[in-house]
Scaffold this motif. Structure first.
Motif, mmCIF file in Angstrom:
data_model
loop_
_atom_site.group_PDB
_atom_site.id
_atom_site.type_symbol
_atom_site.label_atom_id
_atom_site.label_comp_id
_atom_site.label_asym_id
_atom_site.label_seq_id
_atom_site.Cartn_x
_atom_site.Cartn_y
_atom_site.Cartn_z
ATOM 1 N N VAL A 309 -0.571 27.537 21.847
ATOM 2 C CA VAL A 309 -1.170 28.811 21.460
ATOM 3 C C VAL A 309 -2.217 28.518 20.392
ATOM 4 C CG1 VAL A 309 -0.770 31.130 20.567
ATOM 5 C CG2 VAL A 309 1.026 29.976 21.879
ATOM 6 N N TYR A 310 -3.425 29.004 20.623
ATOM 7 C CA TYR A 310 -4.536 28.855 19.675
ATOM 8 C C TYR A 310 -4.700 30.195 18.977
ATOM 9 C CZ TYR A 310 -9.473 28.122 18.270
ATOM 10 O OH TYR A 310 -10.665 28.009 17.586
ATOM 11 N N ARG A 311 -4.484 30.213 17.660
ATOM 12 C CA ARG A 311 -4.525 31.459 16.892
ATOM 13 C C ARG A 311 -5.692 31.423 15.907
ATOM 14 N NH1 ARG A 311 0.295 34.646 16.253
ATOM 15 N NH2 ARG A 311 2.109 33.853 17.371
ATOM 16 N N VAL A 318 -5.064 32.623 22.129
ATOM 17 C CA VAL A 318 -5.386 32.065 23.443
ATOM 18 C C VAL A 318 -4.234 31.156 23.850
ATOM 19 C CG1 VAL A 318 -7.013 30.682 24.790
ATOM 20 C CG2 VAL A 318 -7.853 32.170 22.947
ATOM 21 N N PHE A 319 -3.776 31.293 25.111
ATOM 22 C CA PHE A 319 -2.636 30.524 25.597
ATOM 23 C C PHE A 319 -3.079 29.516 26.651
ATOM 24 C CE2 PHE A 319 -1.345 34.991 24.977
ATOM 25 C CZ PHE A 319 -0.461 34.842 23.918
ATOM 26 N N ALA A 330 -0.121 17.571 28.173
ATOM 27 C CA ALA A 330 -1.547 17.819 28.384
ATOM 28 C C ALA A 330 -1.734 19.295 28.730
ATOM 29 C CB ALA A 330 -2.086 16.933 29.504
ATOM 30 N N TYR A 331 -2.492 19.993 27.910
ATOM 31 C CA TYR A 331 -2.686 21.428 28.081
ATOM 32 C C TYR A 331 -4.172 21.738 28.246
ATOM 33 C CZ TYR A 331 1.787 21.264 25.530
ATOM 34 O OH TYR A 331 3.054 20.970 25.105
ATOM 35 N N VAL A 332 -4.492 22.598 29.195
ATOM 36 C CA VAL A 332 -5.844 23.134 29.313
ATOM 37 C C VAL A 332 -5.861 24.459 28.561
ATOM 38 C CG1 VAL A 332 -7.612 24.010 30.868
ATOM 39 C CG2 VAL A 332 -6.267 21.998 31.512
ATOM 40 N N LEU A 333 -6.685 24.531 27.519
ATOM 41 C CA LEU A 333 -6.716 25.695 26.640
ATOM 42 C C LEU A 333 -8.048 26.417 26.830
ATOM 43 C CD1 LEU A 333 -5.098 27.148 24.401
ATOM 44 C CD2 LEU A 333 -6.309 25.727 22.738
ATOM 45 N N PRO A 334 -8.048 27.599 27.459
ATOM 46 C CA PRO A 334 -9.307 28.279 27.809
ATOM 47 C C PRO A 334 -9.917 29.056 26.641
ATOM 48 C CG PRO A 334 -7.455 29.552 28.630
ATOM 49 C CD PRO A 334 -6.872 28.311 28.000
ATOM 50 N N VAL A 335 -10.291 28.348 25.578
ATOM 51 C CA VAL A 335 -10.956 28.999 24.447
ATOM 52 C C VAL A 335 -12.314 29.519 24.925
ATOM 53 C CG1 VAL A 335 -11.926 28.659 22.140
ATOM 54 C CG2 VAL A 335 -9.787 27.528 22.783
ATOM 55 N N PRO A 336 -12.622 30.799 24.718
ATOM 56 C CA PRO A 336 -13.891 31.352 25.211
ATOM 57 C C PRO A 336 -15.094 30.553 24.714
ATOM 58 C CG PRO A 336 -12.445 33.112 24.470
ATOM 59 C CD PRO A 336 -11.789 31.823 24.063
ATOM 60 N N GLY A 337 -15.938 30.140 25.647
ATOM 61 C CA GLY A 337 -17.137 29.395 25.304
ATOM 62 C C GLY A 337 -16.911 27.926 25.026
ATOM 63 N N GLN A 338 -15.658 27.497 24.921
ATOM 64 C CA GLN A 338 -15.381 26.098 24.609
ATOM 65 C C GLN A 338 -14.004 25.697 25.149
ATOM 66 O OE1 GLN A 338 -15.388 25.091 20.434
ATOM 67 N NE2 GLN A 338 -15.911 22.961 20.806
ATOM 68 N N PRO A 339 -13.843 25.620 26.475
ATOM 69 C CA PRO A 339 -12.536 25.234 27.025
ATOM 70 C C PRO A 339 -12.164 23.822 26.591
ATOM 71 C CG PRO A 339 -14.216 25.254 28.739
ATOM 72 C CD PRO A 339 -14.843 25.858 27.525
ATOM 73 N N LEU A 340 -10.885 23.650 26.279
ATOM 74 C CA LEU A 340 -10.414 22.416 25.662
ATOM 75 C C LEU A 340 -9.257 21.809 26.439
ATOM 76 C CD1 LEU A 340 -10.225 23.794 22.005
ATOM 77 C CD2 LEU A 340 -12.107 22.454 22.990
ATOM 78 N N VAL A 341 -8.996 20.541 26.162
ATOM 79 C CA VAL A 341 -7.761 19.877 26.567
ATOM 80 C C VAL A 341 -7.054 19.442 25.292
ATOM 81 C CG1 VAL A 341 -6.736 17.870 27.697
ATOM 82 C CG2 VAL A 341 -8.600 19.117 28.811
ATOM 83 N N GLY A 367 -0.349 12.125 16.819
ATOM 84 C CA GLY A 367 0.393 13.042 17.673
ATOM 85 C C GLY A 367 -0.413 14.184 18.242
ATOM 86 N N LEU A 368 -1.720 14.262 17.933
ATOM 87 C CA LEU A 368 -2.534 15.383 18.418
ATOM 88 C C LEU A 368 -3.983 14.953 18.592
ATOM 89 C CD1 LEU A 368 -2.819 18.462 19.045
ATOM 90 C CD2 LEU A 368 -3.378 18.761 16.618
ATOM 91 N N VAL A 369 -4.504 15.144 19.802
ATOM 92 C CA VAL A 369 -5.920 14.930 20.089
ATOM 93 C C VAL A 369 -6.420 16.130 20.881
ATOM 94 C CG1 VAL A 369 -7.559 13.582 21.471
ATOM 95 C CG2 VAL A 369 -5.936 12.410 19.978
ATOM 96 N N VAL A 370 -7.590 16.638 20.499
ATOM 97 C CA VAL A 370 -8.227 17.746 21.213
ATOM 98 C C VAL A 370 -9.598 17.279 21.673
ATOM 99 C CG1 VAL A 370 -9.040 20.127 21.087
ATOM 100 C CG2 VAL A 370 -6.996 19.438 19.803
ATOM 101 N N VAL A 371 -9.883 17.469 22.972
ATOM 102 C CA VAL A 371 -11.167 17.059 23.541
ATOM 103 C C VAL A 371 -11.729 18.217 24.353
ATOM 104 C CG1 VAL A 371 -10.413 14.645 23.661
ATOM 105 C CG2 VAL A 371 -10.158 16.122 25.669
ATOM 106 N N PRO A 372 -13.040 18.220 24.620
ATOM 107 C CA PRO A 372 -13.587 19.237 25.528
ATOM 108 C C PRO A 372 -12.993 19.072 26.925
ATOM 109 C CG PRO A 372 -15.339 18.132 24.292
ATOM 110 C CD PRO A 372 -14.099 17.335 24.079
ATOM 111 N N GLN A 373 -12.817 20.176 27.628
ATOM 112 C CA GLN A 373 -12.321 20.077 29.002
ATOM 113 C C GLN A 373 -13.351 19.338 29.850
ATOM 114 O OE1 GLN A 373 -11.343 23.781 30.911
ATOM 115 N NE2 GLN A 373 -10.900 22.824 32.876
ATOM 116 N N PRO A 374 -12.946 18.265 30.527
ATOM 117 C CA PRO A 374 -13.918 17.487 31.309
ATOM 118 C C PRO A 374 -14.400 18.262 32.532
ATOM 119 C CG PRO A 374 -11.693 16.672 31.678
ATOM 120 C CD PRO A 374 -11.592 17.682 30.578
#
Length: 396
Positions: A309-311, A318-319, A330-341, A367-374
């Motif tokens: 959950v992105y708060r 955003v879930f 591995a989670y696909v996080l659909p942040v508006p304008g910037q989808p992430l993994v 223990g945590l890495v965030v990258v742009p959704q490829p």
């Protein structure tokens, strides 16, 4: 005497030994076309689900309910086995006839709660929810009911008191509570006090549940066990309708029957208990405002599921969809304008994460890495002391 059954663990086995059928002979000895009124279970000398409601003794109403249950089919076209099912309540609520049936569906090894109302001279199944906790529905003590006046609950005879969402004791008449103000898309707590019985010699002061809201759609069961209260904290201020969406954590992994998805059935990611949350830390993406990143986890009928959950400080949470519990999440996080993994793992001195060449790490912590959704399928790997774990994420 036929012993009552339950599919479950050690505690369930103990309860199954203590809850015994009152009718002599096996279930198979009963008339195949008969739907019993009440359910033949005892906890010591206490009948847990006796026949209740003003129409429980009405033969015409019972026959009409039996006809409706006989005609009902589950989403995968299985039917109820009438002799091992039972009418738990039959009477009038909010000015209309109402019947509640615990339906045994052997083809799915499942229990269903059927809610019927009368239309003209016949009853119809208006609501049908599958009980996702292993075992029979009748081993629960609180069952959800939805009428025109709002949420009600049907209580077993083991219940001494039920505290509603505002912590107030609910008024009960013949086992059925008065209407309760439960939001459509918000989880609210329920606390049951169970009286002392053979299976619970000291009773239980606080048996906790969460109601996920009145907008929970069939066949999803809206009550979730919350023994420690962690679920109440985890779901506080979250929209349960969004959680239940087909792209949300609770609704995103469909049940599979054979080699096909069964979209009309309860999703495999639907919770049954042990909902909790773990903070992953604060993140600020692209110089924007900081946001909290959390990991939800919960138990389902097929194991543990997780999601993130992105708060943001301002705006709606955003879930991600659900991800089965694994060493490397591995989670696909659909942040508006910037989808992430989002990649998460339990870090130690032996673990090391590798990402595809040229992939920018927007967040890079132990223990945590965030990258742009490829844009196309990409594979990430986590090297451990003895094994390397791989996760692939598809493109947009």
């Amino acid at each position: 005497m036929a012993s009552a059954r339950r599919r479950g663990g050690t505690a369930a086995g103990l309860l199954a030994l203590l809850l015994t059928a009152t009718a002599c002979g096996t279930v198979a000895d009963r008339k195949p076309d008969a739907l019993p009124v009440g359910y033949d279970t005892l906890d010591g000398t206490l009948r847990v689900w006796p026949a209740r409601g003003g129409l429980a003794g009405d033969a015409a109403a019972t026959a009409a309910v039996t006809d409706a249950v006989r005609a009902w089919r589950s989403p995968v076209d299985d039917r109820a086995h009438l002799p091992s099912s039972g009418i738990l309540w039959s009477g009038e609520a909010d000015g209309a006839p109402l019947a509640l049936v615990a339906a045994d569906v052997p083809g799915e090894s499942a229990s269903w709660l059927l809610q019927l109302t009368r239309h003209g001279d016949r009853y119809v199944v208006d609501r049908a929810s599958e009980y996702t906790d292993p075992g029979y529905l009748v081993y629960s003590d609180v069952l959800p009911v939805q009428t025109s006046a709002g949420r009600r609950y049907l209580l077993s005879e083991r219940v001494e008191r039920l505290l509603g969402p505002k912590g107030r004791a609910l008024v009960t008449r013949d086992g059925l509570t008065d209407p309760v103000d439960v939001p459509a898309c918000q989880a609210v707590p329920l606390t049951t006090t169970l009286r002392a019985t053979s299976s619970l010699p000291r009773g239980r002061a606080a048996d906790r549940l969460l109601d996920l809201g009145t907008a929970t759609t069939d066949p999803r069961y809206p009550l979730v066990r919350d023994e420690t209260g962690s679920g109440r904290r985890a779901l506080d201020d979250l929209d349960t309708c969004e959680l239940a969406d087909e792209r949300g954590p609770f609704g995103s992994i469909p049940r599979r029957i054979g080699d096909r998805d069964a979209p009309r059935s309860v999703p495999e990611s639907w919770p049954r208990g042990k909902v909790s949350v773990r903070a992953l830390g604060e993140v600020a993406l692209g110089g924007g405002e900081p946001a909290d990143l959390e990991q939800l986890s919960w138990e389902t009928s097929t194991g543990t599921m997780t999601a993130v959950v992105y708060r943001p400080a301002s705006g709606e949470p955003v879930f991600s969809p659900a991800d089965r519990a694994s060493t490397l999440q591995a989670y696909v996080l659909p942040v508006p304008g910037q989808p992430l993994v989002v990649l998460s793992w339990r870090a130690n001195r032996y673990t090391s994460l590798s990402v595809p060449p040229g992939t920018p790490r927007l967040v890079d912590r132990s223990g945590l890495v965030v990258v742009p959704q490829p844009a196309s399928k990409a594979t990430f790997s986590l090297a451990g002391a003895e094994k390397t774990y791989y996760r692939s994420v598809g493109g947009r």
